[in-house]
Scaffold this active site. Structure first.
Site, mmCIF file in Angstrom:
data_model
loop_
_atom_site.group_PDB
_atom_site.id
_atom_site.type_symbol
_atom_site.label_atom_id
_atom_site.label_comp_id
_atom_site.label_asym_id
_atom_site.label_seq_id
_atom_site.Cartn_x
_atom_site.Cartn_y
_atom_site.Cartn_z
ATOM 1 C CE1 TYR A 14 112.880 98.942 0.963
ATOM 2 C CE2 TYR A 14 111.327 98.183 2.623
ATOM 3 C CZ TYR A 14 111.885 98.066 1.373
ATOM 4 O OH TYR A 14 111.442 97.092 0.525
ATOM 5 C CB SER B 270 104.944 96.748 -6.500
ATOM 6 O OG SER B 270 104.657 97.924 -7.228
ATOM 7 N N PRO B 271 101.586 95.392 -5.521
ATOM 8 C CG PRO B 271 99.968 95.154 -3.855
ATOM 9 C CD PRO B 271 101.427 95.463 -4.053
ATOM 10 C CG LEU B 272 97.429 98.501 -5.538
ATOM 11 C CD1 LEU B 272 96.939 99.553 -4.558
ATOM 12 C CD2 LEU B 272 96.255 97.905 -6.309
ATOM 13 N N GLY C 152 102.723 100.603 -8.350
ATOM 14 C CA GLY C 152 103.060 101.993 -8.071
ATOM 15 C C GLY C 152 101.882 102.943 -8.185
ATOM 16 N N GLY C 153 100.667 102.421 -8.017
ATOM 17 C CA GLY C 153 99.473 103.254 -8.103
ATOM 18 C C GLY C 153 98.777 103.201 -9.447
#
Length: 327
Positions: A70, A220-222, A224-225
């Site tokens: 990262y 990534s529960p959202l 990517g927004g």
């Protein structure tokens, strides 16, 4: 500066004995956007990363999730310097697979590479032992036995407390578990795959985790927004959003069906008096197979929906009704 942690609710990670706060701070945007060399030097600066880390600890979040690659090592280095300054007793999780230097030929899970990479990770994080270590992706060029033997060496040497796998499918996970059992090696104790209302592909892996007593920590529960309400039909994407910085994984969502579902989901959130992001995270946390969810905020205030989700229990019927919006 010492910071007192008042942990949020915790859950045990598989058979490890490690207690995780049900929210972990994902540090994939520190110094870049994930492992993509084209984005290194973007993302959160060290100062911004420190602010996020301070806010997470103050909120009671007790573990950090990063990877060697990262930001080209920047994420681990930022965390290491922050830990040295703050002396905060957080758990550390990192991953191995991609190059830290951007070398396209330096990747994978071969023994010599794992043994080399762990030392770099420990040095950057300024620690002698890593609580959690994940393979970041499967390596078709290296036998799983070789990978697991190397990881077992790290556990036996005291450099790593527990191992897990990320971005695995069910067949790969079952092969890894069978190999560890047959050879008496340390086994994957949890899986970290993408999972959200808009990405349900991990559910077959979660079924394996449930049968084998493994943890599951989705990232990534959202989506990517997409589940925050920031992307709207017919409108330009906000500057600095994931869809302007690294849209590739989410372009499949750019269709009328997705926008129809998102508008219905936003109405469901409004009925409950919460933000769409809070409802999306509560939906994940309501799954008994989920140990903890990885939050990926860009600013401290974006932690709020995650914390609010801890206070929003959903029944199985409510979860089913929300999921049906996206079918």
């Amino acid at each position: 500066m010492d910071v007192y942690i008042q942990p949020v609710e915790t859950s045990r990670l598989g058979r490890t004995g490690i207690e995780l706060t049900r929210i972990g701070l994902g540090c994939g945007n520190f110094g870049g956007i994930g492992s993509d060399p084209a984005t290194w030097g973007q993302g959160e600066s060290e100062e911004e990363a420190f602010a996020l880390l301070d806010a997470a600890v103050a909120a009671g979040i007790g573990f950090l999730d990063t990877a060697a690659s990262y930001g080209g090592g920047r994420s681990e280095a930022f965390i290491g310097r922050w830990r040295e300054e703050r002396s905060s007793p957080v758990l550390l999780s990192s991953k191995v697979f991609s190059s830290v230097t951007g070398d396209p030929d330096d990747y994978g899970l071969a023994r010599e590479r794992i043994l080399r990479e762990i030392d770099g990770t420990l040095e950057r994080l300024r620690t002698e032992r890593l609580d959690m270590y994940l393979t970041h992706a499967p390596d078709p060029e290296t036998p799983i036995e070789e990978t697991l033997r190397a990881l077992d060496e790290l556990v036996r040497a005291g450099k790593v407390r527990a191992i897990g796998g990320s971005n695995l499918d069910a067949e790969q996970l079952e092969e890894a578990l069978e190999t560890s059992e047959r050879l008496g090696l340390a086994r994957y104790e949890w899986v970290q795959n993408e999972y959200s209302l808009l990405e349900r592909g991990a559910e077959d892996v979660m079924a394996v985790c449930d049968r084998a007593g493994l943890g599951f920590t989705p990232f990534s529960p959202l989506a990517g927004g997409w589940l925050t309400g920031k992307y709207r039909r017919g409108e330009s994407y906000p500057a600095g959003s994931r869809m302007t910085l690294r849209p590739g994984p989410y372009t499949v969502l750019e269709n009328e069906k997705t926008f129809d579902a998102l508008e219905a989901f936003e109405a469901a959130a409004d009925q409950r008096g919460v933000a769409p992001a809070t409802l999306a995270i509560a939906w994940i946390l309501g799954n008994p197979q989920v140990t903890a969810v990885i939050a990926g905020p860009r600013r401290p205030e974006q932690l709020e929906p995650y914390l609010a989700a801890l206070e929003l229990p959903l029944s199985e019927q409510e979860r089913d009704e929300l999921a049906s919006l996206f079918l």
